[in-house]
Design an enzyme around this catalytic site. Structure first.
Site, short mmCIF file in Angstrom:
data_model
loop_
_atom_site.label_atom_id
_atom_site.label_comp_id
_atom_site.label_asym_id
_atom_site.label_seq_id
_atom_site.Cartn_x
_atom_site.Cartn_y
_atom_site.Cartn_z
N ASP A 175 -2.13 -3.21 -3.78
CA ASP A 175 -3.09 -2.25 -3.74
C ASP A 175 -2.74 -1.17 -4.92
O ASP A 175 -1.72 -0.60 -4.62
CB ASP A 175 -3.21 -1.53 -2.32
CG ASP A 175 -4.38 -0.50 -2.24
OD1 ASP A 175 -5.02 -0.77 -1.28
OD2 ASP A 175 -4.23 0.51 -2.86
N HIS A 177 0.82 -1.29 0.12
CA HIS A 177 0.22 0.06 0.06
C HIS A 177 0.82 1.23 0.15
O HIS A 177 1.90 1.23 0.54
CB HIS A 177 -0.87 -0.05 1.21
CG HIS A 177 -1.95 0.99 1.54
ND1 HIS A 177 -1.49 2.33 1.67
CD2 HIS A 177 -3.38 1.01 1.06
CE1 HIS A 177 -2.70 3.02 1.56
NE2 HIS A 177 -3.72 2.02 1.43
#
Lengths: 345, 133
Positions: A178, A148
């Site tokens: 992500d 992320h």
């Protein structure tokens, strides 16, 4: 032209509907039902600490009620979002024994609820991941380290984990890319919204220019790099008198909008066990202006990825006009259209 | 996050021993009370001393000074946090000015061993209700 037999499955994380849940407009159970009714599955992802009071403890009968609700809605469980809350105490981080126990409680809950995959966060080191592996095998769950923003596939921690995975070779270990780590530009709706709220054009232009400068590189390699970006953004806020209003914009510019190239996920995709299909905007042509779906989906298909892509709409941080259900439906329609062009069954 | 929701509308209550207001979680997930790093509350310009503040949620009431140890008690996203101030009385007026800052440590986001903190601030005007015992 790629011709493949398999394609990824779609789904959604209830995080996309955070404003409705937090605003007490729809309950957890209503969200599950609506996801089914609106065809936003089949995959269903839940963040434990968001959706379940007392998590990771479950109230009596909750697991049965949950499984029944998921089945009635015609959904399938994709992933449970666990949190690696290393900073639980004010004065120190949890040590590995404490964090192992903290994660284990959540893995047990994932098992009790029937989730096949658990999202893990970066405080879990390669050593700790290895310690969690026997638990994952026993509980039959797959552990996915989320990559992320501001992390990326180029971050040394992620490269070290990849190396460990290659050594361990377990189907119970993997990554969760992500798409927020690989943006190509700042989401246009964010700039428009903050302009409407009254932030000066000058601050917004400098913010966007600063983001582009970060984008030209070098990419964040360690915590010092991240701190330097946060400090620079905070300076911008002070320089242009952004006040409370600018705070979220500036911090999100570092913490949400990562600078990895969308093509760079490739070497990690053989280890992908779940995907966060993060997105912010859908333009008039049905495309995501800052996340090139043709690239990220092509690379997943070429990697033979057949697990879930969980649609994760995060535009609600600033966009309070669009309906989250509609936004999710639009991105899934983009994903379907793109996959149709890539996959022939 | 959710700045507009930080202070619950019309939640100011004049009580025998002070007053209280209600706050909503300015984040998307539950956090342990040990992650509450700041409550700064001023009503009509008078800032409540930290030692006079008690927070209450999900049936647990704690003096603000002892939340740091409360790693096993959480503020859930759907629950109000009642912020109670002892020994301070509201002045008689139709509307009161409530100014609140809530600071939270995000325990899953450590940077160099130090978790990121976020602060949300809001000011609202509201009448005070009288506590009915």
């Amino acid at each position: 032209m790629t011709i493949a037999l398999a394609r990824p499955k779609l789904g959604v994380t209830l995080y996309s509907f955070t404003p409705y849940f937090h605003g007490r407009q729809y309950s957890f159970w209503e969200l599950i039902r609506i996801v089914g009714e609106r065809g936003l599955g089949p995959g269903l992802e839940v963040v434990g600490f968001q959706s379940i009071r007392g998590f990771p403890r479950l109230p009596d009968g909750f697991a049965t009620q949950f499984r029944n609700a998921v089945q009635s809605a015609g959904l399938e469980l994709s992933a449970l979002g666990a949190n690696a809350d290393a900073g639980l105490h004010p004065d120190r981080l949890l040590d590995d024994d404490e964090l192992e126990a903290y994660m284990l409680a959540q893995l047990e809950t994932a098992h009790a609820l029937g989730f096949p995959t658990v999202r893990v966060q970066y405080s879990v080191t390669p050593d700790l991941m290895e310690r969690l592996l026997p638990h994952a095998e026993r509980l039959d769950v797959v552990l996915g380290m989320e990559i992320h923003a501001p992390h990326s596939v180029h971050h040394p921690d992620m490269l070290a984990l990849l190396e460990r995975y290659e050594k361990l070779g377990s189907p119970h270990l993997g990554f969760i890319p992500d798409w927020g780590s690989s943006l190509t530009r700042v989401p246009p709706s964010m700039l428009a919204t903050y302009r409407d709220l009254g932030l000066s054009d000058e601050l917004l232009e400098h913010f966007e220019e600063q983001w582009k400068e970060f984008h030209r590189g070098p990419i964040v390699q360690n915590d010092d790099d991240q701190i330097a970006q946060l400090v620079r953004m905070a300076e911008l806020g002070r320089e242009f008198d952004g006040g409370d209003l600018a705070q979220n914009l500036l911090m999100q510019g570092v913490g949400l909008f990562g600078h990895q190239k969308p093509e760079d996920w490739k070497p990690f995709l053989p280890w992908a066990v779940h995907v966060h299909g993060k997105f912010y905007d859908i333009d008039a042509d049905g495309n995501e202006p800052s996340i090139p779906h043709d690239i990220v989906l092509r690379d997943l298909v070429e990697a033979g990825y057949t697990r879930y892509i969980s649609t994760e709409w995060e535009g609600w941080h600033w966009n309070t006009k669009d309906d989250p259900f509609d936004m999710v439906a639009k991105q899934q329609s983009l994903a379907r259209r793109t996959l149709d062009s890539l996959v022939r069954s | 996050m959710f700045r507009d929701r930080l202070i619950v509308d019309d939640s100011l209550v004049a009580e025998d021993a002070g007053y209280s207001i209600r706050a909503r979680m300015p984040w998307y997930r539950a956090l342990p009370l040990s992650c509450l790093v700041e409550i700064t509350l001023a009503v009509d310009g008078a800032t409540a001393p930290a030692a006079a503040i008690t927070v209450e949620t999900d049936g647990v009431a704690l003096p603000l000074g002892s939340t740091a140890e409360a790693t096993d008690r959480s503020w859930f996203v759907l629950d109000d946090l009642v912020i109670r101030v002892a020994g301070a009385h509201l002045t008689a007026r139709a509307d009161h000015d409530v100014d609140l800052t809530v600071g939270l440590r995000l325990p899953y986001l450590p940077i160099k061993g130090e978790p990121l903190t976020m602060r949300e601030h809001l000011r609202k005007t509201m009448p005070a209700k009288e506590f009915q015992s």
